[in-house]
Structure formats: C-alpha cells, structure tokens
Motif scaffolding. Sequence first.
Motif, PDB file in Angstrom:
ATOM      1  N   VAL A   1       0.833  -1.207   0.000  1.00  0.00           N
ATOM      2  CA  VAL A   1       0.000   0.000   0.000  1.00  0.00           C
ATOM      3  C   VAL A   1       0.870   1.260   0.000  1.00  0.00           C
ATOM      4  O   VAL A   1       0.626   2.205  -0.764  1.00  0.00           O
ATOM      5  CB  VAL A   1      -0.946   0.005   1.216  1.00  0.00           C
ATOM      6  N   GLY A   2       1.906   1.280   0.847  1.00  0.00           N
ATOM      7  CA  GLY A   2       2.740   2.474   0.963  1.00  0.00           C
ATOM      8  C   GLY A   2       3.471   2.812  -0.312  1.00  0.00           C
ATOM      9  O   GLY A   2       3.505   3.978  -0.739  1.00  0.00           O
ATOM     10  N   SER A   3       4.050   1.809  -0.975  1.00  0.00           N
ATOM     11  CA  SER A   3       4.795   2.091  -2.207  1.00  0.00           C
ATOM     12  C   SER A   3       3.862   2.556  -3.317  1.00  0.00           C
ATOM     13  O   SER A   3       4.228   3.415  -4.131  1.00  0.00           O
ATOM     14  CB  SER A   3       5.570   0.843  -2.651  1.00  0.00           C
ATOM     15  N   ALA A   4       2.637   2.018  -3.360  1.00  0.00           N
ATOM     16  CA  ALA A   4       1.676   2.472  -4.371  1.00  0.00           C
ATOM     17  C   ALA A   4       1.289   3.929  -4.140  1.00  0.00           C
ATOM     18  O   ALA A   4       1.160   4.715  -5.096  1.00  0.00           O
ATOM     19  CB  ALA A   4       0.432   1.581  -4.348  1.00  0.00           C
ATOM     20  N   LEU A   5       1.116   4.315  -2.874  1.00  0.00           N
ATOM     21  CA  LEU A   5       0.795   5.715  -2.558  1.00  0.00           C
ATOM     22  C   LEU A   5       1.933   6.646  -2.940  1.00  0.00           C
ATOM     23  O   LEU A   5       1.724   7.719  -3.516  1.00  0.00           O
ATOM     24  CB  LEU A   5       0.479   5.848  -1.067  1.00  0.00           C
TER      25      LEU A   5
ATOM     26  N   LEU B   1      -1.481  -7.678 -10.410  1.00  0.00           N
ATOM     27  CA  LEU B   1      -2.511  -6.924 -11.132  1.00  0.00           C
ATOM     28  C   LEU B   1      -3.186  -5.928 -10.201  1.00  0.00           C
ATOM     29  O   LEU B   1      -3.413  -4.771 -10.572  1.00  0.00           O
ATOM     30  CB  LEU B   1      -3.548  -7.893 -11.712  1.00  0.00           C
ATOM     31  N   LEU B   2      -3.499  -6.355  -8.977  1.00  0.00           N
ATOM     32  CA  LEU B   2      -4.140  -5.455  -8.023  1.00  0.00           C
ATOM     33  C   LEU B   2      -3.225  -4.277  -7.691  1.00  0.00           C
ATOM     34  O   LEU B   2      -3.693  -3.150  -7.505  1.00  0.00           O
ATOM     35  CB  LEU B   2      -4.525  -6.203  -6.751  1.00  0.00           C
ATOM     36  N   TYR B   3      -1.925  -4.524  -7.623  1.00  0.00           N
ATOM     37  CA  TYR B   3      -0.981  -3.431  -7.349  1.00  0.00           C
ATOM     38  C   TYR B   3      -1.064  -2.372  -8.455  1.00  0.00           C
ATOM     39  O   TYR B   3      -1.116  -1.167  -8.177  1.00  0.00           O
ATOM     40  CB  TYR B   3       0.437  -3.967  -7.244  1.00  0.00           C
TER      41      TYR B   3
ATOM     42  N   GLY C   1       5.134  12.798   2.800  1.00  0.00           N
ATOM     43  CA  GLY C   1       5.324  12.931   4.238  1.00  0.00           C
ATOM     44  C   GLY C   1       4.357  12.058   5.010  1.00  0.00           C
ATOM     45  O   GLY C   1       4.737  11.383   5.977  1.00  0.00           O
ATOM     46  N   GLY C   2       3.089  12.044   4.560  1.00  0.00           N
ATOM     47  CA  GLY C   2       2.100  11.202   5.214  1.00  0.00           C
ATOM     48  C   GLY C   2       2.447   9.725   5.125  1.00  0.00           C
ATOM     49  O   GLY C   2       2.221   8.957   6.061  1.00  0.00           O
ATOM     50  N   ALA C   3       3.040   9.323   3.989  1.00  0.00           N
ATOM     51  CA  ALA C   3       3.417   7.918   3.815  1.00  0.00           C
ATOM     52  C   ALA C   3       4.602   7.539   4.701  1.00  0.00           C
ATOM     53  O   ALA C   3       4.674   6.416   5.216  1.00  0.00           O
ATOM     54  CB  ALA C   3       3.756   7.651   2.350  1.00  0.00           C
ATOM     55  N   PHE C   4       5.533   8.481   4.881  1.00  0.00           N
ATOM     56  CA  PHE C   4       6.734   8.173   5.661  1.00  0.00           C
ATOM     57  C   PHE C   4       6.508   8.279   7.175  1.00  0.00           C
ATOM     58  O   PHE C   4       7.260   7.707   7.959  1.00  0.00           O
ATOM     59  CB  PHE C   4       7.881   9.110   5.265  1.00  0.00           C
ATOM     60  N   GLY C   5       5.463   9.036   7.592  1.00  0.00           N
ATOM     61  CA  GLY C   5       5.227   9.246   9.015  1.00  0.00           C
ATOM     62  C   GLY C   5       5.150   7.962   9.832  1.00  0.00           C
ATOM     63  O   GLY C   5       5.914   7.780  10.794  1.00  0.00           O
TER      64      GLY C   5
ATOM     65  N   GLN D   1      -0.883  11.083   8.420  1.00  0.00           N
ATOM     66  CA  GLN D   1      -1.388   9.768   8.826  1.00  0.00           C
ATOM     67  C   GLN D   1      -1.331   9.660  10.354  1.00  0.00           C
ATOM     68  O   GLN D   1      -0.812   8.697  10.907  1.00  0.00           O
ATOM     69  CB  GLN D   1      -0.549   8.659   8.184  1.00  0.00           C
ATOM     70  N   PHE D   2      -1.871  10.662  11.034  1.00  0.00           N
ATOM     71  CA  PHE D   2      -1.761  10.686  12.496  1.00  0.00           C
ATOM     72  C   PHE D   2      -2.416   9.474  13.140  1.00  0.00           C
ATOM     73  O   PHE D   2      -1.957   8.965  14.168  1.00  0.00           O
ATOM     74  CB  PHE D   2      -2.351  11.981  13.067  1.00  0.00           C
ATOM     75  N   SER D   3      -3.506   8.984  12.552  1.00  0.00           N
ATOM     76  CA  SER D   3      -4.193   7.830  13.151  1.00  0.00           C
ATOM     77  C   SER D   3      -3.306   6.598  13.146  1.00  0.00           C
ATOM     78  O   SER D   3      -3.365   5.772  14.073  1.00  0.00           O
ATOM     79  CB  SER D   3      -5.499   7.539  12.413  1.00  0.00           C
TER      80      SER D   3
END
Length: 398
Positions: free
Chosen positions: A54-58, A103-105, A352-356, A232-234
């Motif tokens: 998920v993170g790499s796709a974002l 494929l989903l990626y 930044g949100g992805a790396f947090g 991504q505070f949550s």
Amino acid sequence: MHLRHLLRAYPADVNLLFGANLLITLGRAITLPYLVIYLSERFGLSIGGIGLFVGSALILSSVLSLYGGFLVDRLDNFRVILGAASLFAGGLLLGYFASDARLLYGLLLAINLAFSVVDIAVKSGIGQFLPEARRPAAFSVKYTLTNIAYAVGPFIGAAVAVLDSGLPFLVSAAIALGFCALYLRKGRRGVTMQLDATPGVGFLALGRYLLKDSRLVCFTVGGILSAVVFGQFSAYLSQYLVATSSPENAYRIISYVLATNALVVILLQYPVGRRIRVERIFGFLMAGLGMFLLGLLGFALADGPLGWVLAMAVFTLGEIVVIPAEFLFIDRIAPEGMRGMYYSAQNLSNLGGAFGPVLCGAVLALAAPGWMFPMLALFVVISAGFYFLGARVGQGGG
C-alpha cells in the motif's frame, strides 16, 4: 442545511467541482481503510507485505501525479475530470475481480493516480472559476466536504465489508460511475486550465521551471515535513497506543480521536478557513503549527480518553488552518497556465504522510515510546523554517 445554503452561493461549475471532490473522496474512504483486510484475506499477505504494498503504491502515485498536473494544464478540464473519474471507477471495479496481487498493485496505482488528478483538477478549477477574494472560503468548503467523506466512508465500508471484504470496491466503483454519469450530463465542455502558458513547452522543461521557483520548493518541502505529523496521524497514534497499552485500549482511544477530528473539522473548517488571508499567510501557518505542537504535547501527557480527545481537538485546529493556507499560497503564486503543475507539486506532501508511520515505527522499535512525540515536534519546527522562507520570498518580507 447550512452547507446546502452555502453551496448555493457558488456557480454550477464550482458546485460540480465540489461534487467531484466529495464523491471521489467518498469512494476512496469506503475502500482504503479495509484494503488491509482485503489483501490479507484474498492474497494472504503479511502485515509487513501489506505495508510495503500500500505504501509504495501511494508514494509512486504521488510522484506520477506531477504528470497529471501537466495534463490538467494542457487538456480540456471536462475530459481530464471525466477521464480520471472513469479510471478511478474502472480500477475499483477490476480490483474486485483481480485474482493476482501484481494486477491489483497496478490497479491500486491507477486508482490513487486518478484520485490525485481529480483533486488537482478541482483545486485548479476553483482558482479559475472564482475571483481571488472568494477562493479562501471555497477551499475551506472543499476541505470540509473531504472530511465529511472520510467521516462517513469508513462506516459504509464497514457495513458492506462484513458481507464480503471485496464489496467496498464495488460500492466505491458505483459511486464513481454515478459521478461520471452526472458530470457527463452537467459538466461544461471546452474549458482548458491553460490560459497563457506556451503549449509547446514540455513536461521536463516545466519541471525544471518549478525547481527554480524557490517559493514553491520551500512550501513543498515544508508541506512534506508537516504532513509527516498530520498526514497519517491515526496510524502512528495507533502504533504508539499499541506499544504502550493493550490493543483493546488502542482501538477505543483511536475511535475517540478519529471522531473528535472529524467533528472539529466539519464544525470549524469553514468558519476558520474562510478568514485565512494570503497577506498574513505566515502568521496563520505559525498559528497552525503551534497548534500541532500543543497537540503533540497533549498526546505525550494524555493518561485517559479525555486527555486524548482534548489534545486531538487542539491538533485538529492546526490542521484546519495549515491545509487551506497551503492551498491559498500555492494558488496565489501559480501562473495562470500552470496551476495544475503547481498543485501536483504540492501533492508531493503526501510523501510525508506515507513516511510518518514508517519513521514513528522505527522510533518505537529502537527507543522509548515517549521519544516519538519530540521527533514529530522537530518535523513541525523544521517545516516552520521552510514555510518562513517561502512566505518571505513570496511576499517580500510582508
């Protein structure tokens, strides 16, 4: 009722942009929270594998959205929004039937990219269709609708995911297709964002131009650093609570925190955001970042649900100031024919949100949990420095 009367004050073109923002965000909010469950059940991925998936796709889609901004500036706005929304719907629909993780990626990458392009086109359209004096309020309406979608979407996703973990994909696809049908009928054709930019200039040349704009570079870096804290505070608060208490308590506190965030944004975003002015942008940003620092201090000291709720309320006040202030500053400095490119550069703050959560996870693994909040506070302080540089250059020290 108040929101409905508010929307009536805007022309039909702007309300269609608000509709695109609300419905496409709702589609994403229905699906994204349950993607972890879907990947685990359908493909048997580990928690670490899901995070990388998920993170790499974002991250990759955020980088690719730079080209999406280029298209927003160059093509008919009608075709850009309709094409991106159709890609979003198609990706979700195929995602439900995908039987291969690779494929989903690719589909997830397309879904996130399409979402980013719609977001860029909406922000660019607000800048085109409204005079400068009305844009602060419009950006606040947009952000309020975004948060309404994120407040409602997970509940819809939860209701249908009980039946089948893939059903959120189908529901989101149906919502996006509904918007496409509406926009196909109501959208105004032939509106191109580019007004005075030279059409012969290529993507790479424009990229080099962006890098030379020190105001944009400073605000983009500041946005990336501040998004580490609020993006991504949550996720990182969940990590902290799991590390310092039981999973049951973590779930309970996060539920309170998310409800508080949604409630504060929905109630206060418009009345606060509409008062933000570009000529005092640095003061507003510093106030917002100060709220982040107070909120982080509150999280560090909280010893019960009330403490977490109060800290989240203060933290969210920072969020509802900083995000519209960033929108407004970028809108002010962007040349008329390059709003898409400028907003796509701002979208890099998603990095930044992805790396947090990654950075916070490393701190929690290598040091005492309490060190997470000073680390996040340091990001706030450094981001303030970059905002200061961008605002000073942009306004000649005013």
